[in-house]
Design an enzyme around this catalytic site. Structure first.
Site, PDB file in Angstrom:
ATOM      1  CE  LYS A  77      -3.905   1.784   2.827  1.00  0.00           C
ATOM      2  NZ  LYS A  77      -4.768   1.446   3.982  1.00  0.00           N
ATOM      3  CB  SER A 152      -8.285   3.200   3.245  1.00  0.00           C
ATOM      4  OG  SER A 152      -7.365   2.551   4.117  1.00  0.00           O
ATOM      5  CB  SER A 176      -8.259  -0.012   5.820  1.00  0.00           C
ATOM      6  OG  SER A 176      -9.001   1.165   5.808  1.00  0.00           O
TER       7      SER A 176
END
Ligand code: GLN
Length: 488
Positions: A77, A152, A176
């Site tokens: 990420k 997210s 997330s």
């Protein structure tokens, strides 16, 4: 090759059936072919990855020892640092920011010979549940391109679901990792707080943030945890001596174990999800697991509690983005005040601004007692409820999300978006390990996941419970049809 798990690719490499360079080149080709339709990445580290792969091939040919992740392509990420590469957090504020050091997870992956091939799209500063808050682009769900992959860590999930890499890392502050895993038919694991180092992860809510893996097999989750789940001297909340033999324990029997289910929380949930969840409990029963009812009613308060604590922590953490030390500086600013004001006005997107305002408000003199301190008290009560629940059960089962994935653009009301996290947030508040696992599909062919939550530090037990379910079912083996093909 795209159907192979990370562990299977690693075996092929060790048996010299395929080189690391071939593996990396293969997945880069997939990225070229499929990334345009899912938009899951913010950067692709092609030459760096190929160089690492060639060095690894040389190492193998010289019979040097190879790390556990040898030749496995991995995606991070974009809120985790890799020295010399960009860390943007999907924010305009950091669009040109280059990391000056490696995150601990980056170091550990590279020491274990894993090959990082890209950095994934996300909601700006990890605030959101659909990846639509990215200031660069939307990501699309590989199972249906009209739908969100969740957030997210939506890019990390979409990339693995489209088989651009077998494993990725996300971060989970309130769900997330687990919510996107549910939307994309993946395993997604949030370890015990403090298990994986947060050093080099851009902070959102420091008392809640945890890094964890996405994968299509539970072995890959276990493998990754063996590499990244250890003590780190650079993170003061890192747990000492906490390595566990995740892979070895996967097969240990769960017969006679007790699974606690808070049935009263299933009321306001999609009927389809509820039925698949109840079916999953039947699978556990058939494995000799005892189902008992537990009380976790305080989870009802987890959303307001989280949105007070997480925004308070975010407003403090994001104060460092002042236009002076990191990222952008407004060219119009003439005074010191203006540098702060204009740079922050320019660099942050609407959701981030909203959270900074909320967080500043709940911490302000006069309101601190009413909001922040009260939320801390509720957090303590939620922790107590978990303790009680684990006195009567070895594991807790919960839905992962109240709905399946939703259409991009369909949720405009922030409060509605915040409700996405109703089943996931409490694990962050209590710090306990939690995993999403695939349990079936809705009538409209969208994946459904459920959650296992274990006692503090019993991460290996969570993976073991999931492994027995995986052996009895095959939901996790279903691949997103649009991407279940070779890149041409
Ligand atoms: N969806 C939650 C939020 O918007 C959780 C985000 C996360 O876990 N990073 O804050």
């Amino acid at each position: 090759m795209y159907k192979k798990t990370g562990k299977e690719l690693n075996s092929l490499f060790l048996q010299k059936q395929i080189s690391a360079e071939e593996i990396v080149a293969y997945f880069i080709k997939r990225i070229h072919a499929f990334e345009p339709s899912i938009q899951s990445l913010l950067s692709t580290l092609e030459s760096r990855a190929l160089e690492k792969a060639r060095a690894l091939d040389l190492k193998l040919s010289q019979n040097k020892p190879i790390g556990k992740l040898g030749a496995i392509p991995i995606i991070l990420k974009d809120n985790m640092h890799m020295k010399g590469e960009k860390t943007t957090c999907a924010s305009q504020f950091l669009k040109n920011y280059e990391a000056p050091f490696d995150a601990t997870v980056t170091t550990l992956i590279e020491e274990a010979d894993g090959i990082i091939i890209g950095k994934a799209n996300m909601d700006e500063f990890a605030m959101g549940s659909s990846t639509e808050n990215s200031s660069f682009k939307k990501s699309y769900n590989p199972w249906n391109l009209d739908y969100t992959p969740g957030g997210s860590s939506g890019g990390s999930a979409a990339a693995v679901a489209a088989m651009l890499a077998p494993i990725s890392l996300g971060s989970d502050t309130g769900g997330s990792i687990r919510q996107p895993a549910a939307f994309c038919n993946l395993y997604g694991f949030k370890p015990t707080y403090g298990r994986v180092s947060r050093f080099g992860l851009v902070a959102f809510g420091s008392s809640l943030d945890q890094i964890g893996p996405f994968a299509r097999s539970i072995e890959d989750i276990a493998l990754m945890q063996e590499v990244i789940g250890g003590h780190c001297p650079y993170d003061s909340t890192s747990i000492p001596n906490s390595k566990e033999p995740y892979l070895n324990e996967l097969e240990t029997s769960i017969q006679g174990k007790v699974l606690g289910v808070p049935f009263s929380l299933l009321e306001n949930i999609d009927e389809e999800i509820k039925n698949l969840f109840l079916d999953a409990l039947e699978v556990y029963k058939s494995l000799g697991v005892k189902i008992v009812e537990i009380n976790l009613d305080l989870i009802k308060y987890s959303i307001p509690t989280y949105y007070i604590l997480a925004t308070a922590e975010a407003s403090t953490n994001l104060a460092r983005f002042d236009g002076i030390r990191y990222g952008i500086r407004s060219p119009e600013a003439k005074t010191l005040e203006e540098i702060y004001e204009y740079s922050r006005g320019l660099g942050f997107g609407p959701e981030v601004k909203q959270r900074i305002l909320l967080g500043t408000y709940v911490l302000s003199a006069g309101y601190q007692d009413a909001y922040y301190k009260k939320a801390q008290k509720v957090r303590s009560l939620i922790i107590r409820d978990y303790k009680h629940a684990f006195e009567h059960s070895d594991m807790i089962a919960l839905p992962a999300t109240p709905t399946t994935s939703f259409k991009l653009g369909s949720i405009q009301d922030p409060l509605k978006m915040y409700m996405q996290d109703i089943y996931t947030i409490s694990a962050n508040l209590a710090g306990v390990p939690a995993l999403t696992l695939p349990i079936g599909f809705s009538a409209s062919h969208l994946p459904v996941g459920m959650q296992l939550q274990g006692p503090l530090l019993k991460d290996a037990r969570v993976l073991r419970f999931a492994n027995h379910f995986a052996k009895a079912t095959n939901f996790h083996q279903k691949l997103a049809p649009l991407f279940d093909k070779e890149a041409s």
